[in-house]
Structure formats: C-alpha cells, structure tokens
Motif scaffolding. Sequence first.
Motif, mmCIF file in Angstrom:
data_model
loop_
_atom_site.group_PDB
_atom_site.id
_atom_site.type_symbol
_atom_site.label_atom_id
_atom_site.label_comp_id
_atom_site.label_asym_id
_atom_site.label_seq_id
_atom_site.Cartn_x
_atom_site.Cartn_y
_atom_site.Cartn_z
ATOM 1 N N ILE A 1 11.016 10.784 -11.437
ATOM 2 C CA ILE A 1 10.625 10.160 -10.168
ATOM 3 C C ILE A 1 11.454 10.746 -9.028
ATOM 4 C CG2 ILE A 1 10.625 7.987 -8.866
ATOM 5 C CD1 ILE A 1 9.943 6.589 -11.548
ATOM 6 N N GLY A 2 12.755 10.918 -9.248
ATOM 7 C CA GLY A 2 13.585 11.647 -8.305
ATOM 8 C C GLY A 2 14.360 10.851 -7.269
ATOM 9 N N PRO A 3 14.771 9.603 -7.544
ATOM 10 C CA PRO A 3 15.562 8.871 -6.551
ATOM 11 C C PRO A 3 16.992 9.399 -6.462
ATOM 12 C CG PRO A 3 15.487 7.607 -8.570
ATOM 13 C CD PRO A 3 14.588 8.810 -8.776
ATOM 14 N N LYS A 4 17.639 9.138 -5.336
ATOM 15 C CA LYS A 4 19.060 9.460 -5.192
ATOM 16 C C LYS A 4 19.920 8.334 -5.767
ATOM 17 C CE LYS A 4 21.040 12.298 -4.043
ATOM 18 N NZ LYS A 4 21.819 13.300 -4.805
ATOM 19 N N ILE A 5 19.451 7.086 -5.633
ATOM 20 C CA ILE A 5 20.167 5.930 -6.190
ATOM 21 C C ILE A 5 19.239 5.180 -7.126
ATOM 22 C CG2 ILE A 5 21.392 3.775 -5.714
ATOM 23 C CD1 ILE A 5 22.043 4.753 -2.946
ATOM 24 N N ALA A 6 19.751 4.771 -8.281
ATOM 25 C CA ALA A 6 19.044 3.885 -9.197
ATOM 26 C C ALA A 6 19.870 2.615 -9.357
ATOM 27 C CB ALA A 6 18.824 4.550 -10.546
ATOM 28 N N HIS A 7 19.327 1.496 -8.866
ATOM 29 C CA HIS A 7 20.011 0.204 -8.954
ATOM 30 C C HIS A 7 19.469 -0.579 -10.150
ATOM 31 C CE1 HIS A 7 21.568 0.620 -4.838
ATOM 32 N NE2 HIS A 7 20.350 0.863 -4.421
ATOM 33 N N LYS B 1 8.648 12.416 -2.878
ATOM 34 C CA LYS B 1 8.396 13.746 -2.328
ATOM 35 C C LYS B 1 7.892 13.692 -0.888
ATOM 36 C CE LYS B 1 6.096 16.566 -4.995
ATOM 37 N NZ LYS B 1 5.035 17.038 -5.939
ATOM 38 N N SER B 2 7.221 12.597 -0.522
ATOM 39 C CA SER B 2 6.548 12.528 0.781
ATOM 40 C C SER B 2 7.435 12.052 1.918
ATOM 41 C CB SER B 2 5.320 11.612 0.681
ATOM 42 O OG SER B 2 4.385 12.117 -0.242
ATOM 43 N N VAL B 3 8.437 11.229 1.628
ATOM 44 C CA VAL B 3 9.176 10.572 2.715
ATOM 45 C C VAL B 3 10.202 11.477 3.376
ATOM 46 C CG1 VAL B 3 8.814 8.266 1.809
ATOM 47 C CG2 VAL B 3 10.836 9.551 1.080
ATOM 48 N N ASP B 4 10.557 12.587 2.742
ATOM 49 C CA ASP B 4 11.522 13.524 3.317
ATOM 50 C C ASP B 4 12.835 12.833 3.652
ATOM 51 O OD1 ASP B 4 12.393 16.025 4.110
ATOM 52 O OD2 ASP B 4 11.724 15.767 6.181
ATOM 53 N N ASN C 1 0.844 -1.191 0.000
ATOM 54 C CA ASN C 1 0.000 0.000 0.000
ATOM 55 C C ASN C 1 0.881 1.242 0.000
ATOM 56 O OD1 ASN C 1 -1.354 2.288 1.579
ATOM 57 N ND2 ASN C 1 -3.090 0.993 1.043
ATOM 58 N N PRO C 2 0.735 2.134 -0.979
ATOM 59 C CA PRO C 2 1.612 3.309 -1.046
ATOM 60 C C PRO C 2 1.621 4.145 0.228
ATOM 61 C CG PRO C 2 0.433 3.059 -3.111
ATOM 62 C CD PRO C 2 -0.158 2.061 -2.166
ATOM 63 N N GLU D 1 3.945 8.737 -11.462
ATOM 64 C CA GLU D 1 3.437 9.788 -10.592
ATOM 65 C C GLU D 1 3.312 9.292 -9.145
ATOM 66 O OE1 GLU D 1 3.116 10.858 -14.547
ATOM 67 O OE2 GLU D 1 2.223 9.073 -13.629
ATOM 68 N N GLN D 2 2.857 8.051 -8.979
ATOM 69 C CA GLN D 2 2.759 7.482 -7.635
ATOM 70 C C GLN D 2 4.134 7.360 -6.994
ATOM 71 O OE1 GLN D 2 0.663 3.762 -8.209
ATOM 72 N NE2 GLN D 2 -1.294 4.675 -7.605
#
Length: 296
Positions: A225-231, A200-203, A163-164, A193-194
């Motif tokens: 999407i905006g991740p700091k790491i992409a595996h 954006k929400s997890v800070d 669940n998101p 988008e999800q």
Amino acid sequence: MASTGQELRRKLRENSIFTTVGVGDALMAKIADQTEHIDGILTSGFAISAHQLGLPDAELYTRSDNVYVVHNACAVVNKPVIADIDTGYGNAVSIIRSIQEFERAGAAGVIIEDQISPKRCPICVDETNSILPVEEAVGKIRAAADGRINQDTVIIARTDAMNPEEAIRRAKLYRDAGADLVQPISKAFNTKEQMREFVKSVDAPVSLVIVGWLEQLTFEEIEYIGPKIAHFALATVNAAHAAATNAVKHIAMKKTMRNMPVEQTNHTRLVQFLGMPAISEMEAKYLPDEKKVFGR
C-alpha cells in the motif's frame, strides 16, 4: 521525556514505514516505548475513551482530558508521541490553542480530522459522521500549521470522506494548507489496490491506521500500500480488554489467583518496570535516615 518533532521528522526520513502502537494511558505508552522495533507511540482517541472513561470514542472526553493523558504518556517515554486530537475541539481559531496545548504536553505530532464536532469514530458506527465543508476544514489545517509553537511539530490531516475520489481531493488540499502527512479512513476503501492508488495520488506522505479489514493484512501487504506511518491503534486496548476479562472471570469462578488463564507479570518485575529502583535511589540520596529522625 518524549522525543521532539525534530526527532520525529528525522525518523520519518529514515524509516521505510514508521510503526506506532496506539495507547490510552501511560502504562501502555511505557510498554510500547520499551519494546524494540516500535518507532513511536500514538495516543489513540479510541483507547483514551476506553481506558479513561470506559466509553466509546464519540468525543465524550474533553481537550483537557486528552492533554492530561498525552502529558502523562510523554513524561515516561523517550520515543516520539503522536497525539490524536480529534476535530481540534472547535473551529480554526480554537485549533491554534489546541495544537499548542498538545505541544506543551510533549507531543511531537498531532492528527486532526475533518468530521463535525462532536466526532464519532468510524469503527464505532455503521455510518460515518458528517464532515466539514472543505473550505472550513482547509482553514483548520492552515491555522494549525501557522499556529503551532514549534514548526517541527508534525501535522497529520485526516479526512473521513467515504468516496475515494473525494478523499484524494481533500488530502491534496490539506497538504497544500500545510499538513505534513495525510490520512484516510479504512472504510473509504475496499481493497489494497484502492488504498495504494490513494497513496500514489495524493503526492504526500500517508499516515494509515491499521483497523477494520486492514488488521488482517501482512506487513508485506502494508508495504505494498505504501504508507509512511502505520498506526496499530487498537492493539493494546483490545489485548488488555481480553486479558483482563479472562482474569476477572477466572477469579469470579475460582476465587483464587492460581492457574490464571492469562499470563501474569511477576509483581517484582512489574514494580521494577514501573521504576521503583530509581525512586529508591532518590530516597537514599535526598531523604534523611529514618533511624536518625525517628530513633528506629
């Protein structure tokens, strides 16, 4: 030798997206290490289970099996290694021993998930496994943060919540417990988008494994999407399976190596890549002249 947690943290600050490739053995780790624009290496649980056991990722290997792969990978690379340590192989007390074992093996960071043990990789099953009560999962992250030998060792807390909203709630709690980054699973989301909303929400900085439907995204979409790491966790094992399967089928049918349907690395080039010139230099430096010893 692999880079330290301190170096990993520095690179995470510098890179907009820190890119890793998943590996299951030292050879694949060395290939990733010597490839420009790959920032780090992920010792992937899926790849380890496939390469070392020929089995699916259902925590069928032990902590010692995993540490052995990480140790061998770290010994032949210079880039930082992030180790997938599954559920941490036990409860909050056990996880202290686990994170220290992987640190000693050379890992600059670890990924810890909140499934029950033994885990089942979400991409191996239709339905994901049960996850721990949030209080127990938080305790494990807190124990890992407190128990690591080096405070620079990066802790990535993964939640398998489907669940998101629950994924966001858990990610925030893991962040507060000491996680440096948080990581969701792709199955919990249906759209870019999800996933962007999660980030954006997890800070907190987000680690994202590019598997399942995410494998069809462009780099620009991953940036969105905006991740700091992409595996890119399955890139090497998928490619290796396809190439080896085609090569073996060709030999089975033709009984020859001529006109192989997949590209082959020249033997001399492979030996050089593996480091034989350095071995020869050490032999010349440290071993006696065989002609003098054996008279030939």
